[in-house]
Design a protein around this motif. Structure first.
Motif, PDB file in Angstrom:
ATOM      1  N   UNK A  25      -8.723   0.803  -5.994  1.00 28.51           N
ATOM      2  CA  UNK A  25      -7.282   0.689  -6.158  1.00 28.51           C
ATOM      3  C   UNK A  25      -6.510   1.106  -4.923  1.00 28.51           C
ATOM      4  N   UNK A  26      -5.470   0.317  -4.631  1.00 26.62           N
ATOM      5  CA  UNK A  26      -4.594   0.692  -3.519  1.00 26.62           C
ATOM      6  C   UNK A  26      -3.184   0.215  -3.800  1.00 26.62           C
ATOM      7  N   UNK A  27      -2.184   1.071  -3.600  1.00 19.00           N
ATOM      8  CA  UNK A  27      -0.814   0.581  -3.570  1.00 19.00           C
ATOM      9  C   UNK A  27      -0.587  -0.214  -2.282  1.00 19.00           C
ATOM     10  N   UNK A  28       0.579  -0.809  -2.169  1.00 15.37           N
ATOM     11  CA  UNK A  28       0.910  -1.573  -0.956  1.00 15.37           C
ATOM     12  C   UNK A  28       1.813  -0.721  -0.068  1.00 15.37           C
ATOM     13  N   UNK A  29       1.480  -0.649   1.193  1.00 17.71           N
ATOM     14  CA  UNK A  29       2.322   0.068   2.149  1.00 17.71           C
ATOM     15  C   UNK A  29       2.471  -0.798   3.401  1.00 17.71           C
ATOM     16  N   UNK A  30       3.706  -1.059   3.785  1.00 17.70           N
ATOM     17  CA  UNK A  30       3.984  -1.893   4.972  1.00 17.70           C
ATOM     18  C   UNK A  30       3.244  -3.227   4.894  1.00 17.70           C
ATOM     19  N   UNK A  31       3.248  -3.792   3.704  1.00 14.75           N
ATOM     20  CA  UNK A  31       2.584  -5.086   3.447  1.00 14.75           C
ATOM     21  C   UNK A  31       1.070  -5.031   3.590  1.00 14.75           C
ATOM     22  N   UNK A  32       0.513  -3.860   3.598  1.00 13.90           N
ATOM     23  CA  UNK A  32      -0.933  -3.702   3.779  1.00 13.90           C
ATOM     24  C   UNK A  32      -1.492  -2.828   2.654  1.00 13.90           C
ATOM     25  N   UNK A  75       5.587  -1.911  -5.171  1.00 14.82           N
ATOM     26  CA  UNK A  75       7.037  -1.773  -5.334  1.00 14.82           C
ATOM     27  C   UNK A  75       7.747  -3.100  -5.273  1.00 14.82           C
ATOM     28  N   UNK A  76       7.401  -3.976  -4.312  1.00 15.77           N
ATOM     29  CA  UNK A  76       8.076  -5.285  -4.270  1.00 15.77           C
ATOM     30  C   UNK A  76       7.167  -6.416  -3.795  1.00 15.77           C
ATOM     31  N   UNK A  77       6.278  -6.197  -2.825  1.00 18.15           N
ATOM     32  CA  UNK A  77       5.509  -7.357  -2.348  1.00 18.15           C
ATOM     33  C   UNK A  77       4.076  -7.361  -2.911  1.00 18.15           C
ATOM     34  N   UNK A  78       3.382  -6.254  -2.853  1.00 19.81           N
ATOM     35  CA  UNK A  78       2.110  -6.115  -3.570  1.00 19.81           C
ATOM     36  C   UNK A  78       0.905  -6.831  -2.990  1.00 19.81           C
ATOM     37  N   UNK A  79       0.903  -7.049  -1.655  1.00 21.21           N
ATOM     38  CA  UNK A  79      -0.233  -7.775  -1.061  1.00 21.21           C
ATOM     39  C   UNK A  79      -1.548  -7.001  -1.143  1.00 21.21           C
TER      40      UNK A  79
END
Ligand code: FEO
Length: 391
Positions: free
Chosen positions: A307-314, A343-347
């Motif tokens: 599992x990973x959240x998205x940070x700076x589109x990564x 939060x918004x993009x989720x890549x």
């Protein structure tokens, strides 16, 4: 100067290695219990040294050898493996004993040593070659890609000793040299950790090597790291058979990082769901456990959830590092899936899934992607998906 002495392990055979009590990182492998670089001195008509040590420990090696003989008397040096934790003091030994033959595999050991240490008095050997050093014979068994192309082990039939270099070793600093003088559970954990982090990609080569060694009568496995095996040889051979088989157990490992606890909440739910399925699950926040320990758990566990959240589109850099590490180890027969909050993009979640596929995992569940904080209904849905997994 440390008052280092040789340790006689058989009549006229000495351990003359070095103990690295403070080592905590071996090229990225976290070594919580330190390590040792084992070298062996055989006093026979031809005085023979099997392996050297990491260069930082050359004085310890020389002091231990000098407690028995003058290093200039060495006639033969067997270099089992080019990696510098074993060959590091070769040039210094060769300078002290310039007539000593340096035995290495052909062509890879020769190429590795000569490009690393220059032209020395090399004597290349191949599978089946043997030499007499007096009352004893040394038989050379190349073990290519276990774990470098040059690797080999050496068998002494008169003593029934296998000098195994990296195979069967452990990153473990111990004052006592044998398995029966140390805690067996600790040694076996460190041997498994060593296999998982160093040898996992080479299961087929390990099985080939085990077959080649199967015909030998072995009373002592003198390892290149950690303690040597004399009382639990069948146990460590069985472990290697199992570890190299690629067979996995009904266990799950959940690895994640989290920014604001949402990915962490999903990780909890996944662990609980596996437990409900009677599949034990281990749970690692990647920030707090070294990768080498996490990988040791994944190695025999059939299921992996990352599992990973998205940070700076990564994805999180910690998870990127974990995925890079596990990919290099080429795990076999594992099933996996990706999850995370965004939060918004989720890549990040698709990136995790792509990396798991690239690492050879079979994807058994579509990626779990949750906007912001998971609701109770969403967590129930995740649990149900895992309960519905066919295992
Ligand atoms: Fe212990 Fe591959 O060196």
């Amino acid at each position: 100067m440390g008052n280092f002495k040789a340790v006689e392990i058989r009549k006229n055979i000495y351990w003359v290695g070095a103990i690295d009590w403070s080592l905590r990182n071996f090229h990225g492998y976290e070594t919580a219990r330190g390590s040792s670089y084992n070298a062996y001195l055989i006093l026979d008509e031809k005085i023979t040294l099997i392996d050297t040590v990491k260069i930082d420990f050359k004085d310890e090696l020389l002091e231990r050898i000098s407690s028995v003989i003058n290093p200039a008397q060495i006639d033969v040096i067997v270099s089992s493996h080019v990696e510098p934790d074993h060959s590091g003091a070769l040039r210094e030994l060769a300078a002290l004993a310039p007539n000593a033959e340096i035995i290495t595999t052909q062509p890879n050991g020769l190429k590795g040593l000569s490009t690393r240490y220059g032209e020395l008095n090399y004597k290349p050997v191949k599978a089946g070659d043997k030499i007499s050093i007096g009352a004893r014979t040394l038989q050379f068994v190349p073990t290519p890609m276990l774990h470098w192309p040059d690797s080999m082990v050496t068998y002494c039939p008169e003593e029934k000793i296998l000098f195994s270099n990296d195979a069967f070793g452990q990153h473990l600093a111990a004052s006592m040299r044998f398995d029966d003088e140390n805690n067996l559970e600790t040694i076996l954990y460190e041997a498994k950790k060593y296999y998982a982090n160093i040898l996992m990609p080479f299961g087929k080569q390990a099985q080939t090597a085990l077959k080649a060694l199967g015909n030998l009568e072995i009373e002592l496995i003198a390892t290149g790291h950690g303690v040597s095996w004399r009382s639990h040889i069948p146990k460590i051979l069985d472990c290697y058979k199992d570890w190299s088989s690629g067979e996995v157990e009904e266990r799950a490992v959940i690895v994640f990082d989290s920014m604001w606890h949402s990915t962490e909440i999903i990780a909890h739910t996944i662990a609980e769901a596996f437990a409900k399925k009677k599949i034990p699950a281990a749970y690692y926040d990647v920030k707090f456990t070294p990768l080498s320990d996490i990988v040791t758990d994944i190695f025999k566990s059939k299921y992996l959830a990352v599992g990973s959240p998205t940070i700076h589109n990564q994805l999180m850099p910690t998870i990127a590092q974990f995925l890079c590490y596990i990919k290099g180890l080429r795990p076999q027969n594992h099933k996996a899936f990706a999850f995370g909050s965004y939060g918004w993009s989720g890549q990040s979640i698709a990136m995790v899934e792509d990396e798991l596929k690239a690492a050879g995992f079979e994807i058994i569940l579509d990626k779990i992607k949750i906007l912001n904080v998971p609701t109770k209904d969403q967590l129930d849905e995740i649990e149900n998906k895992i309960l519905a997994l066919e295992v």
